[in-house]
Scaffold this active site. Structure first.
Site, PDB file in Angstrom:
ATOM      1  N   LYS A  70       0.822  -1.218   0.000  1.00  0.00           N
ATOM      2  CA  LYS A  70       0.000   0.000   0.000  1.00  0.00           C
ATOM      3  C   LYS A  70       0.860   1.275   0.000  1.00  0.00           C
ATOM      4  O   LYS A  70       0.656   2.161  -0.818  1.00  0.00           O
ATOM      5  CB  LYS A  70      -0.952   0.003   1.215  1.00  0.00           C
ATOM      6  CG  LYS A  70      -1.946  -1.159   1.181  1.00  0.00           C
ATOM      7  CD  LYS A  70      -2.903  -1.131   2.361  1.00  0.00           C
ATOM      8  CE  LYS A  70      -2.234  -1.326   3.704  1.00  0.00           C
ATOM      9  NZ  LYS A  70      -1.548  -2.628   3.852  1.00  0.00           N
ATOM     10  N   THR A  71       1.821   1.329   0.911  1.00  0.00           N
ATOM     11  CA  THR A  71       2.684   2.512   0.970  1.00  0.00           C
ATOM     12  C   THR A  71       3.466   2.647  -0.338  1.00  0.00           C
ATOM     13  O   THR A  71       3.614   3.739  -0.887  1.00  0.00           O
ATOM     14  CB  THR A  71       3.652   2.405   2.172  1.00  0.00           C
ATOM     15  OG1 THR A  71       2.865   2.308   3.363  1.00  0.00           O
ATOM     16  CG2 THR A  71       4.563   3.604   2.270  1.00  0.00           C
ATOM     17  N   ASP A 115      -1.852   7.129   5.791  1.00  0.00           N
ATOM     18  CA  ASP A 115      -1.752   5.711   6.116  1.00  0.00           C
ATOM     19  C   ASP A 115      -2.698   5.420   7.280  1.00  0.00           C
ATOM     20  O   ASP A 115      -2.975   6.308   8.082  1.00  0.00           O
ATOM     21  CB  ASP A 115      -0.299   5.414   6.517  1.00  0.00           C
ATOM     22  CG  ASP A 115       0.066   3.952   6.299  1.00  0.00           C
ATOM     23  OD1 ASP A 115      -0.795   3.177   5.875  1.00  0.00           O
ATOM     24  OD2 ASP A 115       1.234   3.608   6.554  1.00  0.00           O
ATOM     25  N   THR A 164      -5.910  -1.187   6.611  1.00  0.00           N
ATOM     26  CA  THR A 164      -5.972  -2.639   6.735  1.00  0.00           C
ATOM     27  C   THR A 164      -7.413  -3.040   7.047  1.00  0.00           C
ATOM     28  O   THR A 164      -7.735  -4.217   7.108  1.00  0.00           O
ATOM     29  CB  THR A 164      -5.079  -3.127   7.893  1.00  0.00           C
ATOM     30  OG1 THR A 164      -5.324  -2.295   9.033  1.00  0.00           O
ATOM     31  CG2 THR A 164      -3.616  -3.032   7.519  1.00  0.00           C
ATOM     32  N   ARG A 223       6.538  -8.146   2.108  1.00  0.00           N
ATOM     33  CA  ARG A 223       7.355  -7.678   3.240  1.00  0.00           C
ATOM     34  C   ARG A 223       7.961  -8.856   3.980  1.00  0.00           C
ATOM     35  O   ARG A 223       9.132  -8.834   4.362  1.00  0.00           O
ATOM     36  CB  ARG A 223       6.537  -6.832   4.215  1.00  0.00           C
ATOM     37  CG  ARG A 223       7.344  -6.484   5.470  1.00  0.00           C
ATOM     38  CD  ARG A 223       6.625  -5.557   6.426  1.00  0.00           C
ATOM     39  NE  ARG A 223       6.441  -4.252   5.828  1.00  0.00           N
ATOM     40  CZ  ARG A 223       5.332  -3.540   5.932  1.00  0.00           C
ATOM     41  NH1 ARG A 223       4.300  -4.014   6.625  1.00  0.00           N
ATOM     42  NH2 ARG A 223       5.236  -2.370   5.363  1.00  0.00           N
TER      43      ARG A 223
HETATM   44  N1  LIG Z   1       4.223  -5.604  -5.622  1.00  0.00           N
HETATM   45  C1  LIG Z   1       5.419  -5.504  -5.043  1.00  0.00           C
HETATM   46  N2  LIG Z   1       6.536  -5.689  -5.756  1.00  0.00           N
HETATM   47  C2  LIG Z   1       7.747  -5.618  -5.155  1.00  0.00           C
HETATM   48  N3  LIG Z   1       7.942  -5.347  -3.859  1.00  0.00           N
HETATM   49  C3  LIG Z   1       6.851  -5.137  -3.108  1.00  0.00           C
HETATM   50  C4  LIG Z   1       5.545  -5.204  -3.656  1.00  0.00           C
HETATM   51  N4  LIG Z   1       4.650  -4.955  -2.673  1.00  0.00           N
HETATM   52  C5  LIG Z   1       5.369  -4.741  -1.564  1.00  0.00           C
HETATM   53  N5  LIG Z   1       6.687  -4.862  -1.816  1.00  0.00           N
HETATM   54  C6  LIG Z   1       7.761  -4.700  -0.838  1.00  0.00           C
HETATM   55  O1  LIG Z   1       7.260  -5.099   0.422  1.00  0.00           O
HETATM   56  C7  LIG Z   1       7.582  -4.146   1.411  1.00  0.00           C
HETATM   57  C8  LIG Z   1       6.327  -3.686   2.102  1.00  0.00           C
HETATM   58  O2  LIG Z   1       5.506  -2.955   1.233  1.00  0.00           O
HETATM   59  P1  LIG Z   1       4.608  -1.736   1.759  1.00  0.00           P
HETATM   60  O3  LIG Z   1       4.216  -0.930   0.580  1.00  0.00           O
HETATM   61  O4  LIG Z   1       5.327  -1.016   2.834  1.00  0.00           O
HETATM   62  O5  LIG Z   1       3.344  -2.506   2.358  1.00  0.00           O
HETATM   63  P2  LIG Z   1       2.085  -1.942   3.166  1.00  0.00           P
HETATM   64  O6  LIG Z   1       2.158  -0.442   3.125  1.00  0.00           O
HETATM   65  O7  LIG Z   1       0.886  -2.495   2.458  1.00  0.00           O
HETATM   66  O8  LIG Z   1       2.196  -2.489   4.555  1.00  0.00           O
HETATM   67  C9  LIG Z   1       8.361  -3.035   0.700  1.00  0.00           C
HETATM   68  O9  LIG Z   1       9.722  -3.240   0.957  1.00  0.00           O
HETATM   69  C10 LIG Z   1       8.130  -3.240  -0.742  1.00  0.00           C
HETATM   70  O10 LIG Z   1       9.285  -2.998  -1.463  1.00  0.00           O
HETATM   71 MG   LIG Z   2       2.426   0.826   4.779  1.00  0.00          MG
END
Ligand SMILES: Nc1ncnc2c1ncn2[C@@H]1O[C@H](COP(=O)(O)OP(=O)(O)O)[C@@H](O)[C@H]1O
Ligand SMILES: [Mg+2]
Length: 343
Positions: A70-71, A115, A164, A223
């Site tokens: 998401k981020t 977020d 979430t 992650r």
């Molecule tokens: N589709 C994707 N392709 C490559 N890496 C990803 C992908 N989705 C997430 N990641 C990796 O996973 C980690 C967590 O992603 P993040 O965007 O912070 O997740 P969320 O915000 O949903 O908790 C980051 O290091 C990101 O680089």
């Molecule tokens: Mg996040």
């Protein structure tokens, strides 16, 4: 090792080293972003249309369990549309005034990322409705009978909200997003791509079978995939062995991640349902208390994956272990009549 460093247990926990690593690993464009093909196509269209008309893109809501990107997507939205990005979060917005300060200082066309938007204060939510719709906020001046509100125009912006728990968002807020993306768990080939990319960045020599083994044991979550990869790297380094499938198995055993990727908390939840409640049904809050976790964590972090791999089902009467769960934990099914009418 402290609880907080548990490799699998909580995909929301981020150590400083992990944050730095994540930052470096984040794909910068939609093309580099692995998987989520549907969402990528939808976002691409939305951003392209906005660019052609030279306007800000519609507001975007990103929903899904932690660690699915998401981020990363919020950053990509800003990057692809060549706009500055402002980052905030629900817990940081505890009063309408906190939000007013952010909104009134936005640059024209800026992308505002909030977020955990479901954790924003109620009073701020109302301000946000108006801001999203009319790019205007009402600032309250004074108190009590003499209070007046002064309307203030703000710069047009694109809100990207992440949550979430999209179910917790009030309808008026949800309705003001032009597009909601539901992120799904990743399949193994996609996770392998994520891992190969991370291995290159870590300069880690790791073979395909080892990559596949991690991909099958990371809860469908990039992650966690990246996190396990680092633990495997450590294991290989310290033991002077190559990063092979055996190294993966040994490292994941050390960190309590089982063959299907269940970590300690996942197992605690399943074992509680199976043994203390004879397979269920058991209510969420009872279950959370039994494993000593917040209901929110059990519901938004633990359960989505257990449901997705078919070990747990959510029924109107509570959580129920499936037949596959009894098998996975090597137990004879109890309560089978209850179980079959639940499904
Ligand atoms: N589709 C994707 N392709 C490559 N890496 C990803 C992908 N989705 C997430 N990641 C990796 O996973 C980690 C967590 O992603 P993040 O965007 O912070 O997740 P969320 O915000 O949903 O908790 C980051 O290091 C990101 O680089
Ligand atoms: Mg996040």
């Amino acid at each position: 090792m402290t609880d907080n460093e548990d490799v699998g247990a909580n995909p929301t926990i981020e150590s400083e080293a992990e944050l730095a690593f994540e930052g470096a690993l984040r794909p910068k464009s939609l093309d580099e972003f692995v998987g989520q093909q549907k969402v990528r196509g939808q976002l691409q269209l939305l951003l392209k249309a906005a660019a052609m008309q030279n306007r800000t893109a519609d507001h975007i809501l990103l929903a899904g369990p932690p660690g699915l990107g998401k981020t990363t997507l919020a950053m990509i939205v800003a990057h692809e549309s060549n706009r500055p990005l402002r980052m905030s979060s629900g817990p940081a917005i505890q009063h309408a005034g906190d939000l007013a300060a952010v909104l009134s200082s936005l640059l024209p066309g800026e992308v505002l990322f909030i977020d955990e938007i479901h954790r924003m204060a109620r009073s701020a939510e109302e301000m946000l409705y108006l801001a999203m719709e009319d790019f205007r906020i009402d600032i309250m001046v004074g108190k009590g009978a003499g209070a007046t509100s002064i309307p203030l125009d703000i710069a047009p912006f694109t809100l990207v909200g992440a949550t979430t728990r999209s179910g917790l968002l009030p309808n008026p807020l949800r309705d003001r997003f032009g597009f909601t993306a539901h992120l799904e768990f990743y399949d193994e080939p996609e996770l392998e791509q994520v891992l190969v990319r991370a291995a290159v960045m870590l300069d880690l020599d790791i073979d395909r079978t080892a990559i596949a083994e991690i991909a099958g044991r990371c809860r469908g979550t990039p992650r966690i995939a990246n996190r396990l990869l680092r633990r495997v790297r450590d294991y290989a380094l310290v033991n002077h062995i190559p990063a092979s499938r055996d190294a993966v198995r040994a490292a994941l055993e050390l960190y309590d991640v089982d063959e299907r990727g269940l970590d300690r908390l996942d197992r605690a939840v399943m074992q509680t349902v199976l043994t203390r409640f004879d397979g269920g049904p058991v209510g969420l809050s009872t279950l959370a208390v039994s494993v000593g976790e917040e209901a929110e964590t059990v519901e938004s972090v633990v359960e989505p994956f257990l449901v997705r791999i078919g070990l747990l089902s959510r029924t109107p009467r509570g959580r129920v272990a499936t037949r596959a769960a009894w098998e996975h934990f090597g137990m004879a099914e109890r309560n089978s009549t209850l179980f079959s009418d639940e499904l």
